[in-house]
Scaffold this active site. Structure first.
Site, PDB file in Angstrom:
ATOM      1  N   SER A 168       0.818  -1.217   0.000  1.00 36.26           N
ATOM      2  CA  SER A 168       0.000   0.000   0.000  1.00 36.26           C
ATOM      3  C   SER A 168       0.850   1.266   0.000  1.00 36.26           C
ATOM      4  O   SER A 168       1.640   1.465  -0.906  1.00 36.26           O
ATOM      5  CB  SER A 168      -0.975  -0.057   1.171  1.00 36.26           C
ATOM      6  OG  SER A 168      -1.920   0.967   1.049  1.00 36.26           O
TER       7      SER A 168
ATOM      8  N   ASP B 199      -3.187   5.969  -4.130  1.00 32.69           N
ATOM      9  CA  ASP B 199      -2.017   5.423  -3.441  1.00 32.69           C
ATOM     10  C   ASP B 199      -1.503   4.247  -4.284  1.00 32.69           C
ATOM     11  O   ASP B 199      -2.100   3.914  -5.315  1.00 32.69           O
ATOM     12  CB  ASP B 199      -2.363   5.055  -1.980  1.00 32.69           C
ATOM     13  CG  ASP B 199      -3.136   3.779  -1.841  1.00 32.69           C
ATOM     14  OD1 ASP B 199      -3.869   3.430  -2.786  1.00 32.69           O
ATOM     15  OD2 ASP B 199      -3.018   3.101  -0.807  1.00 32.69           O
TER      16      ASP B 199
HETATM   17 MG    MG Z   1      -3.686   1.241  -0.210  1.00 36.67          MG
END
Ligand code: MG
Length: 444
Positions: free
Chosen positions: A101, A239
């Protein structure tokens, strides 16, 4: 011996080549393969974000899963929400997403997904842990099928649930920063299909993130500058695994991350009034929007899986997390940046005002986020804090959150990974929010 990364319902995450390495990756993926075999799983999906270590871990996963007799669909670089969407719609038996992430590029992570099209839950995690060290049974018939085109099904599904013609009629000028991450392809495709004139920045998924990956204002100056340069109506930042979304207004100012969800909630409530589910750390802005419609907002423990469960339980029309995680069950049952972009663009047309104006009319709060070292047990201080703040309404689902009659709240949560506690407070004024944080600190 290097310690293995902590294995939680979010999978495992670490610096590749250190705690997360070939050995620890192999051990955990083998345990997951045993788990799939116990359920007679046949077909699974594998995806990754753009990190340089992605292809190495992907090859390990393909080796283990095919030897275990599974049919593996390798979708390559794709958003986490795309993997989750495909597990559900293709009725797959599970999947693996390789991503860390918003962590820096040297990190990677392995997320395990079950046939429920969700991260494995607490019981499933316990079960998988019992298989660590076991080998899946050797099975013939395992195959791998590379299909990089499947992601467009995800885009199509978003499009059938939004007023495409309405959005198209505006030919919005937009900028998207995909941070050379997993959204590099599908994000721009969706925006083009919505008739936008799209400027894309950072769309080379080579493992070099164009800036610090956490989508915070200080890391998104490139997006802000580009929005001003091209005179865009709005800017979007994803992201690295494209589940979170942050906005930039037409003046080139990054919009506080909590407003991504609030604007999406406003967008959905206009067309389908109903209940909403968010986590206990999410701003009251969305709650005020829901209260205005006579419906109810429910709060769950922090964690995407908890919010999704809450959405299902309460049959909510939308939900999510304040950190830019929009969950709109009509389109996808997880945080999804594509869904967020579609909902915000639809709102932009319906409101007929610049995005900065729409944001300025949202209920306003000041959210103060702090943390402090803490060694003891949080349960020991919870009662003390509750007794010291008798005018508040306590909620102990996840640490402690106390709501006060003036619509302010304070939350204390222990970190899972460090000896610290997080103290967050929100109020109509910064002074009040800071006062709440200081009150708690003096009690600990
Ligand atoms: Mg993420």
């Amino acid at each position: 011996m290097v310690q293995e990364p902590k294995f939680t319902i979010s999978g495992l995450r670490g610096v590749w080549g250190e705690d997360l390495n070939e050995e620890s990756a192999r051990r955990h993926i083998e345990a997951f393969a045993v788990f799939l075999q116990k359920r007679s799983g046949k077909k699974v999906i594998l995806g990754r974000d753009s990190r340089k270590s992605g292809p190495i871990i992907s090859a390990i996963a393909i080796d283990i899963l095919t030897k275990a007799g599974l049919e593996v669909i390798d979708i390559g670089i794709a958003p986490t929400p795309t993997i989750i969407f495909l597990i559900r719609t293709m009725k797959l038996d599970g999947g693996i997403m390789l991503t860390a992430s918003h962590n820096p590029p040297e990190y990677n992570g392995i997320k395990f997904l079950s046939e429920k099209a969700l991260y494995v839950d607490a019981d499933e995690l316990i079960e998988i842990k019992t298989y660590l060290g076991s080998q899946p049974t050797d099975n013939t018939g395992g195959t791998v099928n590379e299909d990089l085109s499947l992601g467009t099904q995800h885009v199509e599904h978003v499009l059938v649930n939004i007023d495409v013609d309405l959005i198209k009629s505006k030919n919005f000028k937009v900028v998207i920063d995909t941070i050379n991450g997993a959204g590099y392809k599908l994000g721009p495709i969706l925006l083009e299909r919505l008739g936008c004139v799209v400027t894309v920045i950072n769309d080379t998924p080579d493992g070099n993130f164009a800036h610090i990956p956490e989508p915070l204002a200080e890391n998104l100056t490139g997006l802000a500058d580009k929005v001003k340069e091209v005179g865009a109506d709005i800017g979007f930042a994803q992201d690295p695994d494209a589940d979170r979304l942050v906005l930039c207004n037409e003046k080139g100012e990054i919009v506080f991350e909590e407003y991504t969800l609030a604007l999406s909630v406003k967008s959905v409530l206009q067309k389908t009034p109903g209940d909403v589910v968010v986590n206990l750390s999410t701003s009251n802005t969305s709650e005020d929007l829901v209260n205005d419609t006579g419906h109810k907002l429910y709060r769950t423990k922090v964690g995407e899986g908890n919010v999704v469960e809450g959405i299902i339980t309460h049959n909510a029309v939308i939900g999510g997390e304040g950190s830019g995680g929009v969950i709109y069950p009509t389109m996808n049952l997880c945080r999804d940046s594509l869904v967020g972009m579609a909902l915000v663009l639809e709102l932009l047309v319906k409101e007929g005002e610049p995005i900065s104006e729409i944001v300025s009319k949202l209920p306003k709060y000041e959210l103060v986020k702090t943390k402090m070292p803490f060694e003891g047990k949080l349960t020991n201080v919870i009662e003390k804090v509750i007794n010291a703040l008798p005018d508040g309404k306590p909620d102990t689902q996840d640490g402690l959150r106390i709501d006060f009659p003036d619509r302010s709240w304070v939350q204390i949560r222990a970190s899972n990974t460090e000896p610290i506690i997080r103290i967050w407070a929100e109020a109509k004024t910064r002074e009040r929010a800071e006062e709440l944080v200081n009150n708690i600190k003096s009690l600990l």
